[in-house]
Write an enzyme that holds these catalytic residues in place. Structure first.
Site, PDB file in Angstrom:
ATOM      1  N   SER A  52      -3.025   5.618  -1.234  1.00  0.00           N
ATOM      2  CA  SER A  52      -4.226   6.274  -0.708  1.00  0.00           C
ATOM      3  C   SER A  52      -4.290   7.656  -1.334  1.00  0.00           C
ATOM      4  O   SER A  52      -3.411   8.487  -1.104  1.00  0.00           O
ATOM      5  CB  SER A  52      -4.168   6.372   0.823  1.00  0.00           C
ATOM      6  OG  SER A  52      -5.271   7.109   1.306  1.00  0.00           O
ATOM      7  N   ARG A  53      -5.320   7.891  -2.130  1.00  0.00           N
ATOM      8  CA  ARG A  53      -5.393   9.142  -2.890  1.00  0.00           C
ATOM      9  C   ARG A  53      -5.991  10.286  -2.077  1.00  0.00           C
ATOM     10  O   ARG A  53      -6.047  11.407  -2.565  1.00  0.00           O
ATOM     11  CB  ARG A  53      -6.222   8.928  -4.156  1.00  0.00           C
ATOM     12  CG  ARG A  53      -5.663   7.837  -5.058  1.00  0.00           C
ATOM     13  CD  ARG A  53      -6.415   7.748  -6.378  1.00  0.00           C
ATOM     14  NE  ARG A  53      -5.922   6.654  -7.185  1.00  0.00           N
ATOM     15  CZ  ARG A  53      -6.476   5.445  -7.235  1.00  0.00           C
ATOM     16  NH1 ARG A  53      -7.556   5.211  -6.509  1.00  0.00           N
ATOM     17  NH2 ARG A  53      -5.976   4.497  -7.989  1.00  0.00           N
ATOM     18  N   VAL A  54      -6.447  10.004  -0.867  1.00  0.00           N
ATOM     19  CA  VAL A  54      -7.087  11.032  -0.058  1.00  0.00           C
ATOM     20  C   VAL A  54      -6.423  11.159   1.305  1.00  0.00           C
ATOM     21  O   VAL A  54      -6.153  12.256   1.787  1.00  0.00           O
ATOM     22  CB  VAL A  54      -8.594  10.731   0.124  1.00  0.00           C
ATOM     23  CG1 VAL A  54      -9.238  11.751   1.049  1.00  0.00           C
ATOM     24  CG2 VAL A  54      -9.297  10.719  -1.221  1.00  0.00           C
TER      25      VAL A  54
END
Length: 505
Positions: free
Chosen positions: A367-369
């Site tokens: 999950s990049r956020v």
């Protein structure tokens, strides 16, 4: 003669009154004719002034929208069955693009992409009709993704947290639990303020009905909209479904509320887009997909966003689903979607068939956020959980060859086995934030190391009752965000006593 004069005067007065009510003037109407029709696509001639994506009206109150503009004809996609239509039929332009009904009247309803009811509960009461294709919010109108989406799935909330306004892809082979993760996430919103929109694209009727019934039985259907375009529906409806779902959700986002859209799945949507492109003679590219397939999904998913406070502060979170073949993440459509989204939850078949459900592959998922949006107490409780679990998997693979390990490595294996057992979760049973933090705190403190792996499930099953009773003040502190170090130490000691009681049982 006076009577005749009076009658003429009366007729004249009525005629003048009628002329005042009836508008007089020239009314232009674009009319064309069907040149050919097959496989849900029609070629229309004579409509020189229509626009791209304009809605067309065909005989029998059927509709279509313009997909391609050629020099001597237009290609349109039918939104209804083509039975009874043929060459020479009259087609009328509407001057309007495809619009979708939006508003609170859709909550709890099952509709098709045009907003027509499918649940037999009467007509839809819409506040207004918005275009199905809308531009994504510009950068200046967006804000940082800073609020979490609690999925109730420990493996996701602890390791790959999601944020409101994020786009997280759920990807994996067939029948590995992709839809189960999405529906469990929607069920977990029964106690939150998120409004959910479930979009079924090209799915079997039985699969769609199963997902709808699960949400109705376990979730909050009164705050959910179901948009269904099944495998037997017209290809045009299937293509339109994700755009309609986003438009319905954007109504709530633009009012300062928070919405979640699940698209199940974009792989079938891509196949429909390829089918329509080939039927309308568009040049094929890689794997016969048209060159704009990346743009189609990019302009769709870019509509998910967290709006700035000036725009109301609402958010739209997207959970698109993609089915792979033989775990091939490097295929054309999967790589497109991975590059568009803000992370992916990858499901592995070997984990699924080993009984580890949800079968989330922690090595390929990311999950990049969401890590920045994770609840602070949950982030502290998760700690080094992902690193510990990854090290355990390496050690476990090493010990399969009969290698001996020292005490420190054996302790890591013991801890990893408990982590794996704790991450296994039944369907339709989302965890609350307090349950997740209590379970993770017990894992990190080594509380579960003292009990058998087989007893971890019993410990987890006992947590809700314990938090509602003896641990109620800890649950209240977690919900209020006030779990300080002293309370945490007390909670761990109480959890240790709970585990000891289960071990002795």
């Amino acid at each position: 003669m006076p009577a005749l004069s009076d009658a003429l005067a009366g007729w004249r007065a009525r005629a003048e009154a009628l002329v005042g009510r009836v508008p007089l003037g020239v009314e232009a109407e674009a009319i064309g004719r069907v040149r050919s029709i097959s496989d849900g696509v029609a070629m229309i001639e004579g409509l020189a002034s229509v626009r791209l994506n304009e809605l067309l009206r065909l005989p029998g109150e059927r509709m279509a929208y313009v997909l391609t503009l050629e020099t001597d004809h237009v290609g349109c996609v039918l939104l209804d069955a083509e039975e009874g239509l043929g060459a020479g039929d009259i087609v009328r332009g509407s001057g309007e693009v495809v619009r979708v009904p939006v508003g609170p009247g859709l909550l709890g309803r099952v509709v098709d992409p045009l907003g027509r009811p499918l649940d037999g509960r009467g007509p839809i009461v819409a506040e207004r009709h918005d275009p199905a294709e809308r531009p994504a919010p510009p950068i200046i109108e967006r804000d940082l993704v800073s609020q979490p989406v609690q999925t109730g799935i420990l493996a996701i909330d602890a390791l790959f947290a999601l944020g409101r306004g994020q786009r997280e892809l759920i990807i994996g082979d067939r029948a590995l639990g992709k839809t189960a993760i999405a529906t469990d996430t929607m069920i977990a919103q029964r106690d939150s303020d998120l409004i959910c929109v479930y979009v079924a694209v090209g799915q079997k009727s039985s699969s769609t009905a199963r997902a709808i019934e699960a949400i109705r039985a376990h979730g909050a259907p009164q705050r959910t909209v179901f948009v269904v375009a099944g495998a037997a529906d017209a290809p045009g409806l299937q293509w339109l479904a994700p755009f309609a779902g986003f438009t319905i959700a954007e109504y709530f986002r633009d009012r300062g509320q928070h919405a979640l859209v699940v698209v199940d799945d974009l792989g079938k949507h891509a196949a429909v887009h390829r089918e329509l492109a080939l039927l309308t003679r568009q040049p094929p590219g890689r794997e016969a997909y048209p060159g704009d397939i990346f743009y189609v999904h990019a302009r769709l998913l870019e509509r998910a966003a967290k709006l700035s406070a000036e725009k109301g502060g609402g958010s739209l979170t997207a959970l698109p689903i993609m089915e792979t073949e033989a775990g091939n993440l490097s295929a054309y459509i999967p790589t497109n979607l991975i590059s568009i989204t803000d992370g992916q939850i990858v499901l592995a078949s070997k984990l699924f068939y080993a009984g580890l459900k949800p079968a989330v592959d922690i090595g390929l998922s990311v999950s990049r956020v969401g890590g920045k949006t994770q609840n602070p107490l949950l982030r502290r409780a998760a700690g080094s959980l992902r690193l510990d679990y990854a090290q355990f998997l390496e050690l476990e693979a090493f010990t399969r060859f009969g290698a001996t390990v020292d005490a420190r490595a054996q302790a890591q294996i013991t801890r990893g086995q408990r982590i794996r057992a704790a991450l296994v979760q039944a369907q339709y049973a989302p965890l609350s934030l307090a349950e997740e933090i209590a379970l993770l705190s017990a894992l990190q403190a080594g509380v579960l190391d003292a009990i058998a792996v087989e007893r971890v499930a019993a410990f987890r099953a006992a947590l809700p009752g314990w938090l509602a009773g003896a641990g109620q003040r800890f649950a209240a502190a977690i919900d209020a965000g006030a779990l300080n170090d002293a309370l945490l130490a007390e909670m761990i000691a109480a959890l240790r006593a709970l585990a000891a009681g289960l071990a002795a049982a």
